[in-house]
Design an enzyme around this catalytic site. Structure first.
Site, PDB file in Angstrom:
ATOM      1  N   LYS A  11     -30.919 -50.530  32.697  1.00  0.00           N
ATOM      2  CA  LYS A  11     -29.877 -51.319  32.040  1.00  0.00           C
ATOM      3  C   LYS A  11     -29.606 -52.648  32.780  1.00  0.00           C
ATOM      4  O   LYS A  11     -30.012 -52.814  33.936  1.00  0.00           O
ATOM      5  CB  LYS A  11     -28.599 -50.467  31.931  1.00  0.00           C
ATOM      6  CG  LYS A  11     -28.796 -49.216  31.047  1.00  0.00           C
ATOM      7  CD  LYS A  11     -27.471 -48.511  30.758  1.00  0.00           C
ATOM      8  CE  LYS A  11     -27.672 -47.308  29.862  1.00  0.00           C
ATOM      9  NZ  LYS A  11     -26.402 -46.716  29.404  1.00  0.00           N
ATOM     10  N   TYR A  51     -28.199 -47.377  19.154  1.00  0.00           N
ATOM     11  CA  TYR A  51     -27.013 -46.578  19.485  1.00  0.00           C
ATOM     12  C   TYR A  51     -26.227 -46.148  18.234  1.00  0.00           C
ATOM     13  O   TYR A  51     -25.031 -45.867  18.338  1.00  0.00           O
ATOM     14  CB  TYR A  51     -26.100 -47.369  20.423  1.00  0.00           C
ATOM     15  CG  TYR A  51     -26.525 -47.322  21.883  1.00  0.00           C
ATOM     16  CD1 TYR A  51     -26.723 -46.102  22.543  1.00  0.00           C
ATOM     17  CD2 TYR A  51     -26.694 -48.483  22.622  1.00  0.00           C
ATOM     18  CE1 TYR A  51     -27.093 -46.056  23.882  1.00  0.00           C
ATOM     19  CE2 TYR A  51     -27.059 -48.450  23.970  1.00  0.00           C
ATOM     20  CZ  TYR A  51     -27.254 -47.230  24.592  1.00  0.00           C
ATOM     21  OH  TYR A  51     -27.607 -47.179  25.922  1.00  0.00           O
ATOM     22  N   ASN A 114     -24.078 -47.524  33.570  1.00  0.00           N
ATOM     23  CA  ASN A 114     -24.584 -46.384  34.339  1.00  0.00           C
ATOM     24  C   ASN A 114     -26.077 -46.494  34.681  1.00  0.00           C
ATOM     25  O   ASN A 114     -26.746 -45.485  34.885  1.00  0.00           O
ATOM     26  CB  ASN A 114     -24.250 -45.068  33.617  1.00  0.00           C
ATOM     27  CG  ASN A 114     -24.865 -44.977  32.230  1.00  0.00           C
ATOM     28  OD1 ASN A 114     -25.492 -45.929  31.768  1.00  0.00           O
ATOM     29  ND2 ASN A 114     -24.707 -43.849  31.575  1.00  0.00           N
ATOM     30  N   HIS A 117     -30.817 -45.372  30.929  1.00  0.00           N
ATOM     31  CA  HIS A 117     -30.728 -44.514  29.742  1.00  0.00           C
ATOM     32  C   HIS A 117     -31.979 -43.664  29.672  1.00  0.00           C
ATOM     33  O   HIS A 117     -33.064 -44.125  30.033  1.00  0.00           O
ATOM     34  CB  HIS A 117     -30.633 -45.360  28.454  1.00  0.00           C
ATOM     35  CG  HIS A 117     -30.886 -44.536  27.215  1.00  0.00           C
ATOM     36  ND1 HIS A 117     -29.897 -43.807  26.620  1.00  0.00           N
ATOM     37  CD2 HIS A 117     -32.038 -44.277  26.526  1.00  0.00           C
ATOM     38  CE1 HIS A 117     -30.430 -43.138  25.586  1.00  0.00           C
ATOM     39  NE2 HIS A 117     -31.718 -43.414  25.512  1.00  0.00           N
ATOM     40  N   GLU A 128     -36.387 -43.130  19.456  1.00  0.00           N
ATOM     41  CA  GLU A 128     -36.104 -44.264  20.345  1.00  0.00           C
ATOM     42  C   GLU A 128     -37.388 -45.020  20.714  1.00  0.00           C
ATOM     43  O   GLU A 128     -37.410 -46.256  20.729  1.00  0.00           O
ATOM     44  CB  GLU A 128     -35.374 -43.760  21.593  1.00  0.00           C
ATOM     45  CG  GLU A 128     -33.987 -43.217  21.250  1.00  0.00           C
ATOM     46  CD  GLU A 128     -33.266 -42.569  22.420  1.00  0.00           C
ATOM     47  OE1 GLU A 128     -33.830 -42.496  23.534  1.00  0.00           O
ATOM     48  OE2 GLU A 128     -32.111 -42.132  22.217  1.00  0.00           O
TER      49      GLU A 128
HETATM   50  P1  CMP Z   1     -26.613 -43.761  27.460  1.00  0.00           P
HETATM   51  O1  CMP Z   1     -27.449 -42.683  28.022  1.00  0.00           O
HETATM   52  O2  CMP Z   1     -27.207 -45.114  27.365  1.00  0.00           O
HETATM   53  O3  CMP Z   1     -26.119 -43.323  25.996  1.00  0.00           O
HETATM   54  C1  CMP Z   1     -24.919 -43.777  25.418  1.00  0.00           C
HETATM   55  C2  CMP Z   1     -24.093 -44.552  26.393  1.00  0.00           C
HETATM   56  O4  CMP Z   1     -22.750 -44.725  26.025  1.00  0.00           O
HETATM   57  C3  CMP Z   1     -24.037 -43.797  27.698  1.00  0.00           C
HETATM   58  O5  CMP Z   1     -25.275 -43.866  28.327  1.00  0.00           O
HETATM   59  C4  CMP Z   1     -22.891 -44.482  28.396  1.00  0.00           C
HETATM   60  O6  CMP Z   1     -23.316 -45.635  29.115  1.00  0.00           O
HETATM   61  C5  CMP Z   1     -22.029 -44.920  27.225  1.00  0.00           C
HETATM   62  N1  CMP Z   1     -20.809 -44.122  27.170  1.00  0.00           N
HETATM   63  C6  CMP Z   1     -20.708 -42.808  26.908  1.00  0.00           C
HETATM   64  N2  CMP Z   1     -19.416 -42.422  26.929  1.00  0.00           N
HETATM   65  C7  CMP Z   1     -18.698 -43.541  27.213  1.00  0.00           C
HETATM   66  C8  CMP Z   1     -17.313 -43.798  27.391  1.00  0.00           C
HETATM   67  N3  CMP Z   1     -16.418 -42.806  27.263  1.00  0.00           N
HETATM   68  N4  CMP Z   1     -16.947 -45.056  27.675  1.00  0.00           N
HETATM   69  C9  CMP Z   1     -17.859 -46.049  27.787  1.00  0.00           C
HETATM   70  N5  CMP Z   1     -19.197 -45.855  27.642  1.00  0.00           N
HETATM   71  C10 CMP Z   1     -19.599 -44.624  27.369  1.00  0.00           C
END
Ligand code: CMP
Length: 141
Positions: A11, A51, A114, A117, A128
């Site tokens: 990311k 998403y 985070n 992904h 995906e």
């Molecule tokens: P990812 O694995 O990319 O898939 C969906 C993303 O949404 C997840 O990682 C997080 O980065 C994001 N995400 C999930 N829950 C929350 C939340 N409560 N607040 C903000 N971002 C979120």
């Protein structure tokens, strides 16, 4: 055990930290190989499609803003049990809850930012991968 291909994104926050190499090294050390890769800034419409399952969530707009805010590393990762293995290497979605040594513990900043992904199931991996790669781009399987 099944050979699988999963989809991975490094990311924007992790690309900014200059840890693409460190992250790929973790995948390689853990038996995954890069089958396809490209650096890109994801177009907004493509990110919304990617998403789509989170469209109704309150964080959707923020998530798309962040994921289109800068370059990301898009990858297909191939190996034994690649989908589960990748999720183990990444750690919990929330970096605060991720185990020591996992990518999200090492490089994640928050739930949204985070660091990485990874697809959560074979169906997600197939969907995906198709958004970002053609089958002819999977040059190292
Ligand atoms: P990812 O694995 O990319 O898939 C969906 C993303 O949404 C997840 O990682 C997080 O980065 C994001 N995400 C999930 N829950 C929350 C939340 N409560 N607040 C903000 N971002 C979120």
């Amino acid at each position: 055990m099944a050979m699988e291909t999963t989809f991975s994104i490094i990311k924007p926050n992790a690309v900014k930290k200059n840890v693409i190499g460190a992250i790929i090294e973790k995948f390689e050390e853990n038996g995954l190989k890069v089958a396809a890769a490209k650096l890109a800034v994801i177009p907004r419409a493509q990110c919304e499609e990617f998403y789509a399952e989170h469209k109704e969530r309150p964080f959707f707009g923020e998530l798309v803003d962040f994921m289109t805010s800068g370059p990301v590393m898009l990858m297909a990762l191939h190996g034994e049990n690649a989908i589960t293995r990748n999720r183990e290497i990444m750690g919990a979605t929330n970096p605060a809850e991720a185990a020591e040594g996992t990518l999200r513990k090492l490089y994640g900043d928050s739930m949204g930012e985070n660091a990485v992904h990874g697809s959560d199931s074979p169906a997600s991996a197939e969907r995906e991968l198709k958004i970002f790669f053609t089958s002819s781009e999977m040059v190292n399987k």
